[in-house]
Design an enzyme around this catalytic site. Structure first.
Site, PDB file in Angstrom:
ATOM      1  N   GLN A   1       0.807  -1.208   0.000  1.00  0.00           N
ATOM      2  CA  GLN A   1       0.000   0.000   0.000  1.00  0.00           C
ATOM      3  C   GLN A   1       0.853   1.277   0.000  1.00  0.00           C
ATOM      4  O   GLN A   1       2.057   1.224   0.261  1.00  0.00           O
ATOM      5  CB  GLN A   1      -0.891   0.015   1.238  1.00  0.00           C
ATOM      6  CG  GLN A   1      -1.900  -1.114   1.259  1.00  0.00           C
ATOM      7  CD  GLN A   1      -2.953  -0.912   2.333  1.00  0.00           C
ATOM      8  OE1 GLN A   1      -2.976  -1.632   3.301  1.00  0.00           O
ATOM      9  NE2 GLN A   1      -3.815   0.078   2.160  1.00  0.00           N
ATOM     10  N   HIS A   2       0.184   2.379  -0.275  1.00  0.00           N
ATOM     11  CA  HIS A   2       0.666   3.758  -0.011  1.00  0.00           C
ATOM     12  C   HIS A   2       1.757   4.280  -0.943  1.00  0.00           C
ATOM     13  O   HIS A   2       1.969   5.491  -0.987  1.00  0.00           O
ATOM     14  CB  HIS A   2       1.191   3.924   1.421  1.00  0.00           C
ATOM     15  CG  HIS A   2       0.361   3.287   2.475  1.00  0.00           C
ATOM     16  ND1 HIS A   2      -0.986   3.523   2.611  1.00  0.00           N
ATOM     17  CD2 HIS A   2       0.688   2.383   3.452  1.00  0.00           C
ATOM     18  CE1 HIS A   2      -1.447   2.813   3.632  1.00  0.00           C
ATOM     19  NE2 HIS A   2      -0.462   2.101   4.150  1.00  0.00           N
TER      20      HIS A   2
ATOM     21  N   ASP B   1      -2.669  -4.829   0.065  1.00  0.00           N
ATOM     22  CA  ASP B   1      -2.317  -6.228   0.383  1.00  0.00           C
ATOM     23  C   ASP B   1      -2.992  -6.752   1.644  1.00  0.00           C
ATOM     24  O   ASP B   1      -3.368  -7.926   1.716  1.00  0.00           O
ATOM     25  CB  ASP B   1      -0.795  -6.424   0.444  1.00  0.00           C
ATOM     26  CG  ASP B   1      -0.075  -5.464   1.369  1.00  0.00           C
ATOM     27  OD1 ASP B   1      -0.725  -4.619   2.009  1.00  0.00           O
ATOM     28  OD2 ASP B   1       1.162  -5.567   1.437  1.00  0.00           O
TER      29      ASP B   1
HETATM   30  O1  LIG Z   1       2.020  -0.037   4.848  1.00  0.00           O
HETATM   31  C1  LIG Z   1       1.385  -1.062   4.883  1.00  0.00           C
HETATM   32  C2  LIG Z   1      -0.052  -1.077   5.244  1.00  0.00           C
HETATM   33  O2  LIG Z   1      -0.474   0.135   5.787  1.00  0.00           O
HETATM   34  C3  LIG Z   1       2.065  -2.351   4.539  1.00  0.00           C
HETATM   35  O3  LIG Z   1       1.337  -3.456   4.911  1.00  0.00           O
HETATM   36  C4  LIG Z   1       2.353  -2.429   3.087  1.00  0.00           C
HETATM   37  O4  LIG Z   1       1.116  -2.642   2.471  1.00  0.00           O
HETATM   38  C5  LIG Z   1       3.409  -3.472   2.760  1.00  0.00           C
HETATM   39  O5  LIG Z   1       3.070  -4.783   3.043  1.00  0.00           O
HETATM   40  P1  LIG Z   1       4.071  -6.036   2.875  1.00  0.00           P
HETATM   41  O6  LIG Z   1       4.625  -5.961   1.505  1.00  0.00           O
HETATM   42  O7  LIG Z   1       5.092  -5.919   3.912  1.00  0.00           O
HETATM   43  O8  LIG Z   1       3.219  -7.242   3.099  1.00  0.00           O
END
Ligand SMILES: O=C(CO)[C@@H](O)[C@H](O)COP(=O)(O)O
Ligand SMILES: Nc1ncnc2c1ncn2[C@@H]1O[C@H](COP(=O)(O)OP(=O)(O)O)[C@@H](O)[C@H]1O
Length: 471
Positions: A71-72, A230
């Protein structure tokens, strides 16, 4: 057999699963690595996606596909749709100052935090997209001047898969839009005024689709679903039931539930994201999870199996050795400039087994703090569903119940984010009011009595950690 594809473009790698839309049976899969770093050119994700698709035998025969992703991350495009600069990822903390400024600009302190929660359900921290746009506007004005649109990693990959035919065809979903700071999961509307506040001017953003909206088509004409962040996808893939809190140990550590209400947390610990079904996804996210275990393997010169064996050979609480896992700074608690620390070194605790145990316990204690915060905001927690690469560690699975104080269910090792995307794709292909029900193998169940001492010694050491002065 009707086939559907689910894609997880995560921080460390890209995974593709091809499943039977009706039963969920895994038919084929593929995977490819992403480069390291907190700043990555989206082309690297595209290359990895092509490799993972090839390894999974292609998408020519699928009836629908969906992309989930980290995300983000700030993907900025110019008016021709070209990427302006490498994406700043969710774990890049350079925009921590921008996050503080954005809180100040809505009144500062508690008033500013409350204003952000009322507006978009979340409080600015360096992870969220708008803080990265503010950093860009202040630090790279020439790049900022070229930006015509902003989107997220999963939006960009969906757009590329559908032929990337102009900025007006960018699409996203509620779960990922809810982590930008310029879209509200409560009203399902963009806050263009806040985007302008952060970046200095209005730019194009993707249209936000509902749970089964069509984001485009694959070359074979099959629909692309809206995709997801995710974590929301993992919730769908792991088949969490009411009262199940999902904890994912990937690059990030995440603790979340699906809910009818937003958590309304002005402290910022619990974010009010959206899920994949039209509801909310209260969530706590840490920056340091599986990589804490990776770092411990490097420190000790062992592999993950041996790290786990060592950890389980040491006593609970590691005789007072505590590892604070802020190896990349931290987001919850919001300590972007903190570093990791080891407390309680004595002659007795100075051996590999104690250090291995402290690494596992420290990483899990940070997540247990997150679980407490989630419950304090009204979540019902009867059981934990543990997923992500870190759940492959036997030590993690066995130690987790004592720290979470709840039974821990571990589904068979799998790609639950990609599976959630596949389930969404099946929903798009088959239709109906809810995603199709897929049968799942029974999880392993781990239970233990909670050991309060471990949480207490962690809390004391956590609060003594000092922040870095310069990076
Ligand atoms: O920043 C967040 C959710 O707010 C993280 O969950 C990212 O979405 C990355 O996830 P992974 O790749 O570590 O599973
Ligand atoms: N047996 C294991 N024990 C502990 N950690 C593991 C194990 N296997 C994989 N990992 C770690 O899990 C992480 C990858 O998990 P994953 O959920 O795919 O992360 P992400 O979604 O962030 O890319 C890596 O840091 C990897 O080293």
């Amino acid at each position: 057999m009707t086939l559907v594809a689910g894609i997880d473009s995560s921080t460390q790698s890209c995974k593709v699963v091809i499943r039977d839309a009706e039963t969920g049976k895994l038919v084929r899969q593929g995977r490819a690595s992403h480069p390291d770093g907190t700043e990555v050119h989206p082309d690297a994700w595209w290359t990895a996606l092509q490799q993972a698709i090839d390894e999974a035998g292609g998408l020519d025969d699928v009836a629908a596909a969906s992309v989930a992703g980290q995300q983000h991350g700030m993907v900025v495009l110019d008016s021709d749709g070209e990427v302006v600069r490498p994406a700043l990822l969710w774990n890049d903390t350079r925009s921590a100052g921008a996050a503080a400024d954005l809180i100040d600009e809505l009144g500062g302190g508690d008033k500013g935090r409350r204003a952000w929660v009322d507006a978009v359900g979340i409080v600015p921290v360096a992870s969220f997209t708008l803080t990265k746009l503010r950093w860009l506007a202040r630090n790279e004005p020439e790049n900022a001047a070229r930006v015509a649109a902003v989107c997220l990693p999963h939006d960009w990959l969906t757009w590329k898969l559908s032929g990337a035919r102009g900025l007006d065809t960018l699409r996203t979903d509620r779960s990922d839009a809810s982590g930008t700071l310029y879209w509200s999961a409560a009203t399902n509307e963009y806050r263009h005024d806040l985007l302008e506040l952060g970046f200095g001017r209005r730019i194009a953003v993707p249209e936000v689709l509902g749970p089964t909206g069509i984001a485009g088509t694959l070359p074979n004409g099959a629909p692309l679903g809206p995709g997801a962040g995710d974590n929301a996808a993992a919730g769908l893939g792991a088949g969490a039931l009411p009262g199940d809190v999902v904890i994912s140990i990937g690059t990030s550590g995440t603790v979340f539930v699906s809910s009818d209400v937003s958590p309304d947390d002005p402290s910022g610990a619990v974010s009010g994201f959206a899920d994949t079904t039209g509801r909310f996804l209260p969530i706590v996210v840490t920056l340091n999870a599986a990589r804490v275990l990776d770092a411990a393997t490097k420190l000790l010169g062992v592999d993950h199996e041996e790290l786990s064996r060592l950890a389980l050979s040491a006593p609970a609480g590691a005789d007072g050795l505590v590892l604070i896992p802020y190896l990349e700074g931290e987001r919850t608690p919001n300590r972007p400039n903190a570093t990791g620390a080891i407390h309680g070194l004595t002659l007795r605790t100075s051996d590999p087994a104690h250090l291995a145990r402290a690494a596992v316990e420290g990483m899990l204690c940070a997540l247990a703090d997150g679980l407490d915060a989630l419950v304090a905001r009204g979540a019902t927690a009867n059981r934990i569903v543990l997923v992500g690469g870190g759940a492959r560690s036997e030590a993690v699975r066995k130690i987790a119940p004592a720290l979470f104080g709840l039974p821990v269910l571990v589904p068979p090792p799998g790609e639950y984010v990609a599976d959630g995307a596949a389930r969404q794709a099946a929903w798009v292909a088959v239709g109906g009011d809810a995603p199709p029900t897929w049968s799942a193998e029974a999880p392993e169940v781990y239970e233990d009595t909670s050991v309060p001492l471990i949480r207490e010694q962690y809390a004391a050491a956590r609060d003594a950690v000092i922040d870095r002065v310069s990076r």
